[in-house]
Structure formats: C-alpha cells, structure tokens
Write a protein that holds these residues in place. Structure first.
Motif, PDB file in Angstrom:
ATOM      1  N   GLN A 174       8.897 -29.688 -13.260  1.00 29.89           N
ATOM      2  CA  GLN A 174       9.998 -30.565 -12.872  1.00 29.89           C
ATOM      3  C   GLN A 174      10.117 -30.724 -11.357  1.00 29.89           C
ATOM      4  OE1 GLN A 174      11.736 -32.325 -15.101  1.00 29.89           O
ATOM      5  NE2 GLN A 174      10.474 -31.380 -16.711  1.00 29.89           N
ATOM      6  N   GLN A 175       9.561 -29.780 -10.595  1.00 31.44           N
ATOM      7  CA  GLN A 175       9.660 -29.827  -9.125  1.00 31.44           C
ATOM      8  C   GLN A 175       8.278 -29.738  -8.474  1.00 31.44           C
ATOM      9  OE1 GLN A 175      12.554 -26.363  -9.478  1.00 31.44           O
ATOM     10  NE2 GLN A 175      13.488 -27.462  -7.756  1.00 31.44           N
ATOM     11  N   PRO A 176       7.357 -30.630  -8.823  1.00 32.57           N
ATOM     12  CA  PRO A 176       5.987 -30.526  -8.300  1.00 32.57           C
ATOM     13  C   PRO A 176       5.899 -30.631  -6.778  1.00 32.57           C
ATOM     14  CG  PRO A 176       6.326 -32.635  -9.376  1.00 32.57           C
ATOM     15  CD  PRO A 176       7.514 -31.799  -9.705  1.00 32.57           C
ATOM     16  N   ASP A 177       6.730 -31.485  -6.165  1.00 30.92           N
ATOM     17  CA  ASP A 177       6.680 -31.631  -4.710  1.00 30.92           C
ATOM     18  C   ASP A 177       7.078 -30.337  -4.011  1.00 30.92           C
ATOM     19  OD1 ASP A 177       5.843 -34.240  -4.940  1.00 30.92           O
ATOM     20  OD2 ASP A 177       7.861 -35.091  -4.786  1.00 30.92           O
ATOM     21  N   ALA A 178       8.110 -29.671  -4.527  1.00 26.93           N
ATOM     22  CA  ALA A 178       8.534 -28.402  -3.936  1.00 26.93           C
ATOM     23  C   ALA A 178       7.462 -27.336  -4.126  1.00 26.93           C
ATOM     24  CB  ALA A 178       9.852 -27.957  -4.565  1.00 26.93           C
ATOM     25  N   VAL A 179       6.799 -27.349  -5.277  1.00 26.58           N
ATOM     26  CA  VAL A 179       5.735 -26.379  -5.536  1.00 26.58           C
ATOM     27  C   VAL A 179       4.568 -26.591  -4.572  1.00 26.58           C
ATOM     28  CG1 VAL A 179       4.000 -25.636  -7.217  1.00 26.58           C
ATOM     29  CG2 VAL A 179       6.352 -26.070  -7.953  1.00 26.58           C
ATOM     30  N   ARG A 180       4.223 -27.843  -4.304  1.00 28.00           N
ATOM     31  CA  ARG A 180       3.092 -28.138  -3.417  1.00 28.00           C
ATOM     32  C   ARG A 180       3.335 -27.645  -1.999  1.00 28.00           C
ATOM     33  NH1 ARG A 180       3.059 -34.054  -6.045  1.00 28.00           N
ATOM     34  NH2 ARG A 180       1.958 -33.498  -7.999  1.00 28.00           N
ATOM     35  N   GLN A 181       4.605 -27.520  -1.618  1.00 29.06           N
ATOM     36  CA  GLN A 181       4.919 -27.005  -0.289  1.00 29.06           C
ATOM     37  C   GLN A 181       4.584 -25.530  -0.153  1.00 29.06           C
ATOM     38  OE1 GLN A 181       5.944 -28.896   2.350  1.00 29.06           O
ATOM     39  NE2 GLN A 181       5.546 -30.588   0.928  1.00 29.06           N
ATOM     40  N   THR A 182       4.485 -24.839  -1.261  1.00 29.67           N
ATOM     41  CA  THR A 182       4.229 -23.391  -1.218  1.00 29.67           C
ATOM     42  C   THR A 182       2.976 -23.018  -1.990  1.00 29.67           C
ATOM     43  OG1 THR A 182       5.273 -21.225  -1.543  1.00 29.67           O
ATOM     44  CG2 THR A 182       5.641 -22.881  -3.249  1.00 29.67           C
ATOM     45  N   LEU A 183       2.076 -24.000  -2.170  1.00 33.13           N
ATOM     46  CA  LEU A 183       0.873 -23.818  -2.978  1.00 33.13           C
ATOM     47  C   LEU A 183      -0.376 -23.909  -2.119  1.00 33.13           C
ATOM     48  CD1 LEU A 183      -0.637 -23.837  -5.811  1.00 33.13           C
ATOM     49  CD2 LEU A 183      -0.478 -26.332  -5.667  1.00 33.13           C
ATOM     50  N   GLY A 184      -1.333 -23.004  -2.375  1.00 31.54           N
ATOM     51  CA  GLY A 184      -2.672 -23.111  -1.817  1.00 31.54           C
ATOM     52  C   GLY A 184      -3.665 -23.193  -2.957  1.00 31.54           C
ATOM     53  N   TYR A 185      -4.592 -24.144  -2.886  1.00 28.57           N
ATOM     54  CA  TYR A 185      -5.501 -24.385  -4.011  1.00 28.57           C
ATOM     55  C   TYR A 185      -6.920 -24.563  -3.502  1.00 28.57           C
ATOM     56  CZ  TYR A 185      -7.457 -26.697  -8.190  1.00 28.57           C
ATOM     57  OH  TYR A 185      -8.219 -27.040  -9.272  1.00 28.57           O
TER      58      TYR A 185
END
Length: 303
Positions: free
Chosen positions: A68-79
């Motif tokens: 539900q919050q993909p944009d917020a997750v991308r701020q704290t994600l390394g892939y």
C-alpha cells in the motif's frame, strides 16, 4: 525492525504459479533464501522490491505496508538484482554520483561525502575514475552494492550476488555483505548453499514457489546429525542403490561415485556415517526427507 510476509501468492499470465502462500518473518541481519533456479526466489525478490504486486497476501516492513505504501518503501530500500546494466563508458564515481541525485541526495557536499564513503566501503575508491565497462564481475557487483546502499536502506535485497564470481572476488563480496547485515534487514537470494552457510543466521528453502523449510542453519545441521550416510560406488551400481535407499546427492570422487543417503540408522555395512552439513540439509529437504513442510519427493539432485 523486521520484514513480515504473510500468505503471498503470485500466478503469471502464462499460468505459472510462481509463489504459493509464502509466509516468512525476516529479522534484522543476514537472511538466506535458498533454492534452485526457477524456484520462485526472483519473483519474491521483485515483489518485495515493489516491482510487481502479488495476487494475494500482505507484506510489512516495520510500520510500512509494502503493497500500500510502495513509494515510502522505495525510500528505504536497496536492491541488487540478479542482472543489472551499467553505462560502460561512464566512470564509477560519476555514475554513483548520478544515482545519488536520483535517490534525493541533492546537496553537493553531502553527496560527495556519501559517494566517497560508499566507494571506500566497497573497496572501489582506487578505481573510481575507471570506466565501468572495464570492471571485473566482482567489481561490478560491488558497484551494484554501492548503488543499493544509497540512502542507508533498512531493507537490502540481493539476488544471486555471487553467481559467476571467481573465488577471490566471491570472498571479498561475501565479506562486504556480512558487514552490511549488522544494521539492516539483508535478504540474500541464492542457489549456492555455501553462501548461506557462511553468512546467514536464518534461512528458508524454497522450491516450486513453496517454502519447504525455515530454520537457523546451524540448528538444522545439528538436527540432521546421525541421519546422513555415505558410500563410494561404481557409477553402474547407482540405479540399484537409488531403488534401495533414499539417495539425496551424488558426486564424482577419483573416478567413482560418492553417494549420500538419508537414513535413521545405518543402511547396511557398506555405508559409513558422515557429519552432516548445510548441503545435506538442502538436499534432504528438497527430496522430502527432512523439514516440517510436506515436500513432494523428487529425483535426488546430483552435483
């Protein structure tokens, strides 16, 4: 902080059921997702990285709802995906600086400090002005980690990171990953058992989209002690042995075939007990002889 995956399933348009009711709790530190090619590892990684949505289920990263919050997750994600492209004529320092801008690090001085710190952390500072096209496989992987670490991610996903690396590069890369696991949730997806054995405090074995085993590697190995037996045979004797015993793996040794079998007691006088390792856990689980999950027996893997 932890990553909570609950009842996640995914079926592609071609009918392939890539994930089947996946439920896992991934704590901070290094966590291994182990399975053969085509097991569903990359599908799960892409889902966690918000690159695709599952058909059902929920995913929580701390207080964040991943779906539900993909944009917020991308701020704290390394892939770090299994395969990623680079601009071959771009210099490592310039490219990392560009990615830092995309990550939102807009202040020039702060960005310079971040880029220098990551290049030093990944042991690429001395080659920072070299073109990426001239990097070795291991250097490219370390550059990928530097990009993934921009913004100090709380969740770092690395998909098949050591595939194709020479032994020296593999050791350097694993040492780097072990350092990263001290401050973040690091999810390591691989088909290389040794990577999990050396790095991870917890792991899951996945095959055909299902979790077959979730455990601490050391405890799983300890639970298997006394159940693994080996015997050196001629290759021609293997078919009969497979009919009589639960063969989990075979390998060539000095022109003959070394067989590992799973048994609660000595199969016959020709076998000797062997100290179990994580590879035995993996093959026993894949063959359906070990683990709480009900696995479909299949032909024992040969390595």
């Amino acid at each position: 902080m932890e990553l909570r995956i609950r009842h996640v399933s995914k079926r592609y348009a071609n009918g392939v059921q890539a994930l089947k009711d996946i439920t896992l709790t991934v704590p901070a530190g290094m966590y291994g997702l182990l399975g053969p090619n085509g097991a569903g590892k990359s599908t799960l990684m892409r889902t966690l990285a918000t690159l695709q949505e599952p058909d059902s289920g929920s995913i929580q990263l701390g207080e964040l709802d991943v779906l539900q919050q993909p944009d917020a997750v991308r701020q704290t994600l390394g892939y770090l995906p299994q395969e990623f492209g680079v601009y071959p004529k771009a210099r490592a320092e310039d490219m990392l600086n560009y990615f830092a801008i995309l990550k939102g690090i807009t202040g020039r001085r702060a960005r310079q400090q971040v880029v220098e710190g990551l290049l030093r952390q990944t042991n690429l500072w001395d080659v920072r002005r070299q073109q990426l096209g001239g990097f070795s496989g291991g250097m490219r992987q370390r550059f990928g980690v530097a990009v993934a670490l921009l913004g100090q991610p709380r969740l770092l996903i690395v998909d098949e990171p050591t595939a194709g690396l020479d032994p020296a590069e593999r050791v350097r890369f694993l040492n780097l990953l072990s350092e990263l696991g001290e401050n973040s949730v690091v999810l390591l997806s691989t088909h290389i058992v040794q990577d999990v054995a050396e790095l991870c405090t917890r792991m899951a074995i996945i095959n055909q989209g299902q979790i077959l085993l979730e455990a601490e590697p050391l405890r799983a190995v300890a639970d298997l002690q006394g159940r693994i037996w080996r015997r050196l045979i001629d290759k021609t004797a293997l078919p009969r042995l497979e009919q009589e015993h639960r063969v989990i793996s075979t390998r060539l040794l000095s022109g003959r075939t070394l067989v590992h079998v799973y048994s609660e007691q000595a199969p016959d006088p020709g076998f000797e007990a062997v100290e179990a390792d994580l590879e035995d856990v993996y093959f026993s689980t894949m063959a359906g002889h070990y683990g709480p999950a009900v696995a479909q027996p299949e032909q024992a893997a040969r390595i």
